[in-house]
Enzyme design. Structure first.
Site, mmCIF file in Angstrom:
data_model
loop_
_atom_site.group_PDB
_atom_site.id
_atom_site.type_symbol
_atom_site.label_atom_id
_atom_site.label_comp_id
_atom_site.label_asym_id
_atom_site.label_seq_id
_atom_site.Cartn_x
_atom_site.Cartn_y
_atom_site.Cartn_z
ATOM 1 N N HIS A 204 10.048 10.959 -28.709
ATOM 2 C CA HIS A 204 8.502 11.412 -27.795
ATOM 3 C C HIS A 204 9.316 12.917 -28.220
ATOM 4 C CE1 HIS A 204 5.418 11.923 -25.132
ATOM 5 N NE2 HIS A 204 5.469 12.915 -24.704
ATOM 6 N N LYS B 10 6.976 23.337 -14.224
ATOM 7 C CA LYS B 10 6.006 21.986 -13.353
ATOM 8 C C LYS B 10 5.727 22.276 -11.962
ATOM 9 C CE LYS B 10 4.936 17.430 -14.202
ATOM 10 N NZ LYS B 10 5.319 15.991 -15.409
ATOM 11 N N ARG C 191 0.922 -1.472 -0.038
ATOM 12 C CA ARG C 191 -0.338 -0.078 -0.331
ATOM 13 C C ARG C 191 0.657 0.978 0.280
ATOM 14 N NH1 ARG C 191 -2.937 -2.846 3.431
ATOM 15 N NH2 ARG C 191 -4.481 -4.565 2.775
ATOM 16 N N ARG D 174 -3.449 21.618 -15.643
ATOM 17 C CA ARG D 174 -1.923 20.223 -16.150
ATOM 18 C C ARG D 174 -2.398 20.016 -17.549
ATOM 19 N NH1 ARG D 174 0.486 15.717 -11.730
ATOM 20 N NH2 ARG D 174 1.847 15.129 -13.116
ATOM 21 N N ASN E 172 0.622 19.986 -22.289
ATOM 22 C CA ASN E 172 0.311 19.111 -23.244
ATOM 23 C C ASN E 172 0.656 19.485 -24.886
ATOM 24 O OD1 ASN E 172 -0.390 16.126 -22.419
ATOM 25 N ND2 ASN E 172 -2.320 16.904 -21.862
ATOM 26 N N LYS F 156 2.867 11.686 -11.281
ATOM 27 C CA LYS F 156 2.476 9.877 -12.199
ATOM 28 C C LYS F 156 3.581 8.911 -12.362
ATOM 29 C CE LYS F 156 -0.414 12.410 -15.525
ATOM 30 N NZ LYS F 156 -0.558 12.981 -16.458
ATOM 31 N N HIS G 25 1.388 12.997 -30.261
ATOM 32 C CA HIS G 25 0.470 11.115 -29.828
ATOM 33 C C HIS G 25 0.167 11.228 -31.537
ATOM 34 C CE1 HIS G 25 -1.800 8.135 -28.587
ATOM 35 N NE2 HIS G 25 -2.526 8.686 -28.830
ATOM 36 N N HIS H 136 1.245 17.895 -27.745
ATOM 37 C CA HIS H 136 1.413 16.106 -27.908
ATOM 38 C C HIS H 136 0.050 15.870 -28.413
ATOM 39 C CE1 HIS H 136 4.489 17.222 -25.197
ATOM 40 N NE2 HIS H 136 4.130 15.460 -24.218
ATOM 41 N N GLU I 231 11.060 18.861 -24.471
ATOM 42 C CA GLU I 231 10.554 19.681 -23.717
ATOM 43 C C GLU I 231 10.659 20.706 -22.996
ATOM 44 O OE1 GLU I 231 7.161 17.679 -22.760
ATOM 45 O OE2 GLU I 231 7.722 15.546 -24.002
HETATM 46 N N1 LIG Z 1 4.898 10.543 -14.928
HETATM 47 C C1 LIG Z 1 5.022 11.205 -16.103
HETATM 48 O O1 LIG Z 1 5.048 12.563 -15.560
HETATM 49 C C2 LIG Z 1 5.648 10.786 -17.332
HETATM 50 C C3 LIG Z 1 6.251 12.244 -18.165
HETATM 51 C C4 LIG Z 1 6.777 11.956 -19.247
HETATM 52 C C5 LIG Z 1 6.839 10.960 -19.711
HETATM 53 N N2 LIG Z 1 7.039 9.929 -19.000
HETATM 54 C C6 LIG Z 1 7.524 8.411 -19.453
HETATM 55 O O2 LIG Z 1 9.192 8.795 -19.456
HETATM 56 C C7 LIG Z 1 9.531 7.646 -20.835
HETATM 57 C C8 LIG Z 1 10.414 8.139 -21.724
HETATM 58 O O3 LIG Z 1 11.329 8.455 -20.976
HETATM 59 P P1 LIG Z 1 12.692 8.423 -21.124
HETATM 60 O O4 LIG Z 1 12.638 9.274 -22.713
HETATM 61 O O5 LIG Z 1 13.787 8.905 -19.815
HETATM 62 O O6 LIG Z 1 13.042 7.136 -21.590
HETATM 63 P P2 LIG Z 1 14.452 5.984 -21.179
HETATM 64 O O7 LIG Z 1 13.810 6.096 -20.022
HETATM 65 O O8 LIG Z 1 13.750 4.859 -22.061
HETATM 66 O O9 LIG Z 1 15.352 6.406 -21.566
HETATM 67 C C9 LIG Z 1 16.240 6.996 -22.519
HETATM 68 C C10 LIG Z 1 17.205 6.258 -22.686
HETATM 69 O O10 LIG Z 1 18.527 6.392 -22.221
HETATM 70 C C11 LIG Z 1 18.667 5.830 -21.296
HETATM 71 N N3 LIG Z 1 19.302 6.225 -20.274
HETATM 72 C C12 LIG Z 1 18.518 7.138 -18.923
HETATM 73 N N4 LIG Z 1 19.489 7.971 -19.438
HETATM 74 C C13 LIG Z 1 20.960 7.635 -19.256
HETATM 75 C C14 LIG Z 1 22.259 7.938 -19.187
HETATM 76 N N5 LIG Z 1 22.490 9.699 -18.514
HETATM 77 N N6 LIG Z 1 23.111 7.598 -20.229
HETATM 78 C C15 LIG Z 1 23.459 6.283 -20.891
HETATM 79 N N7 LIG Z 1 21.647 6.568 -20.734
HETATM 80 C C16 LIG Z 1 20.959 6.654 -20.311
HETATM 81 C C17 LIG Z 1 18.043 4.428 -21.086
HETATM 82 O O11 LIG Z 1 18.475 3.664 -20.536
HETATM 83 C C18 LIG Z 1 17.027 4.743 -22.291
HETATM 84 O O12 LIG Z 1 17.621 4.010 -22.921
HETATM 85 C C19 LIG Z 1 8.477 7.063 -21.375
HETATM 86 O O13 LIG Z 1 7.279 5.701 -20.800
HETATM 87 C C20 LIG Z 1 7.231 8.332 -20.216
HETATM 88 O O14 LIG Z 1 5.437 7.687 -20.625
HETATM 89 C C21 LIG Z 1 6.203 9.624 -18.236
HETATM 90 ZN ZN LIG Z 2 6.018 15.020 -23.613
#
Ligand SMILES: NC(=O)c1ccc[n+]([C@@H]2O[C@H](COP(=O)([O-])OP(=O)(O)OC[C@H]3O[C@@H](n4cnc5c(N)ncnc54)[C@H](O)[C@@H]3O)[C@@H](O)[C@H]2O)c1
Ligand SMILES: [Zn+2]
Length: 370
Positions: A266, A227, A121, A242, A246, A143, A253, A249, A185
């Protein structure tokens, strides 16, 4: 080098985000937000060296630290992996006083956050984002979630971390394309909320591309503050505020869905999406041509895509109509009026959206012609 603290004020769920370079002071910072019985570091193979750097000072304070290393990639954000992590936590007798430390990009943050939200929990969660996207976006706001075969992020929970530690040095190893994608972003924050940030990006684009730590610290702390301001007013996405996050986006999307998630990262889809949104605003008489040109110029300097690939317009429109922001057949978009200010615009005609997409795709053909 001085670090900055960004406070996220959410009553009992308030926390601090530290933005700096290096790991000095990490153990003390963790102690200020949690006195854990056990620590579980969750990471992926690309950043496991960084995660060892994080675990080390915690171990030195006498904490028992276990690590779980996943392969990298979006497909890891699954219920199956959440279940493997539950097994791992149960095997190591995690209890309510255990701390989950997520060291990685948004994939690790979302997955580890979801596990922290749901195991016993709710366990405390400490975020150490390593990608630029995770530093400015996914690690702030609470999130968490995993993907379902039918949709991304379909299963999830709001669960705020107890602290976030941002070390800009981690960005040194981030692949160039991932880094530039994160910059989309960053540009978004300037466009939706902060003309001064936008100007700063214009003035210091070269230093930012070089990943200069001083400039990065300033930019990342500013994005986290922006943010946090929104999350403080609309923690669980109920007031609609919030939604301005987007910007770009709805188009992005559609590009990701029709083009397949493998075509663009992305942030690349968001870049082309912001170009479309600004052009749409311009066509609707809401924004000036100067705004669209400044935005495109900055995105170009950051090496980001400026137009959609020649995808089917019908396919793109179909996805946009099914978007959460489309209400009863009308299209809704977050559109800029000026740099640093966007509005949610209802009732945009499909014709206007088609014209923008078609125009940009035609431009691309002209550019490609020898
Ligand atoms: N929770 C939220 O509010 C929120 C907001 C935006 C996106 N997201 C989510 O985030 C994800 C995308 O995040 P991301 O772009 O970080 O993707 P990711 O976590 O896949 O990282 C991108 C790539 O870079 C590598 N990497 C990360 N940091 C590194 C570093 N310092 N050195 C070498 N390699 C590194 C990772 O291993 C991966 O291969 C998606 O799943 C998306 O849905 C969540
Ligand atoms: Zn985004």
């Amino acid at each position: 080098m001085a670090s900055q603290i960004v406070s996220v004020r959410l009553g009992e769920r308030s926390y601090a985000i530290r933005v700096g370079s290096g790991l000095e002071g990490l153990a003390e910072f963790v102690r200020q937000c949690s006195r854990p019985s056990l620590v579980f570091v969750i990471t992926d193979t690309n950043v496991s060296d960084h995660s060892q750097g994080v675990a080390e000072p915690l171990r030195r304070t006498g904490l028992n630290v276990q690590s779980f290393v996943l392969p990298p990639g979006e497909s890891q954000k699954s219920l199956e992996n959440a279940s493997r992590l539950y097994d791992f936590l149960a095997e190591h007798q995690a209890d309510r006083r255990s701390l989950i430390v997520a060291v990685g990009g948004g994939v690790i943050g979302d997955l580890a956050g979801f596990v922290a939200a749901t195991f016993a929990r709710g366990l405390s969660l400490f975020m150490v984002p390593t990608s630029l996207l995770a530093m400015v976006d996914s690690s702030v706001g609470g999130k968490t979630g995993v993907n379902h075969p039918r949709a991304k992020n379909l299963i999830g929970a709001f669960h705020q971390p107890c602290g976030v530690w941002i070390d800009t040095d981690f960005l040194v190893t981030l692949p160039e394309r991932e880094y530039r994608s994160g910059l989309a972003e960053v540009v978004k924050y300037g466009m939706i909320l902060d003309p001064t940030l936008f100007e700063y990006l214009e003035q210091h684009a070269e230093a930012i591309l070089r990943r200069d730590p001083n400039h990065l610290r300033h930019v990342i702390a500013r994005c986290c503050r922006l943010k946090a301001d929104i999350v403080e007013q609309d923690e669980q996405e109920t007031t609609g505020l919030r939604a301005i996050l987007n910007y770009g986006h709805t188009f992005a999307h559609a590009f990701e869905t029709v083009g397949g998630y493998a075509t663009w990262l992305h942030g690349e889809a968001v870049s082309a999406g912001m170009v479309c949104a600004a052009r749409l605003a311009c066509d609707l008489g809401l924004a000036s041509i100067e705004l669209t040109e400044r935005q495109e110029h900055l995105l170009r300097r950051f090496g980001l895509p400026l137009r959609p690939l020649p995808w089917s317009l019908d396919g793109l429109l179909r996805v946009m109509h099914s978007d959460k922001k489309a209400v009863a057949g009308r299209l809704r978009f977050v559109l800029p009026r000026r740099i640093g200010h966007v509005e949610l615009i209802d009732d945009v005609s499909e014709q206007a959206v088609r014209a923008v997409l078609q125009g940009l795709m035609d431009d691309a053909k002209l550019v490609a012609r020898p």
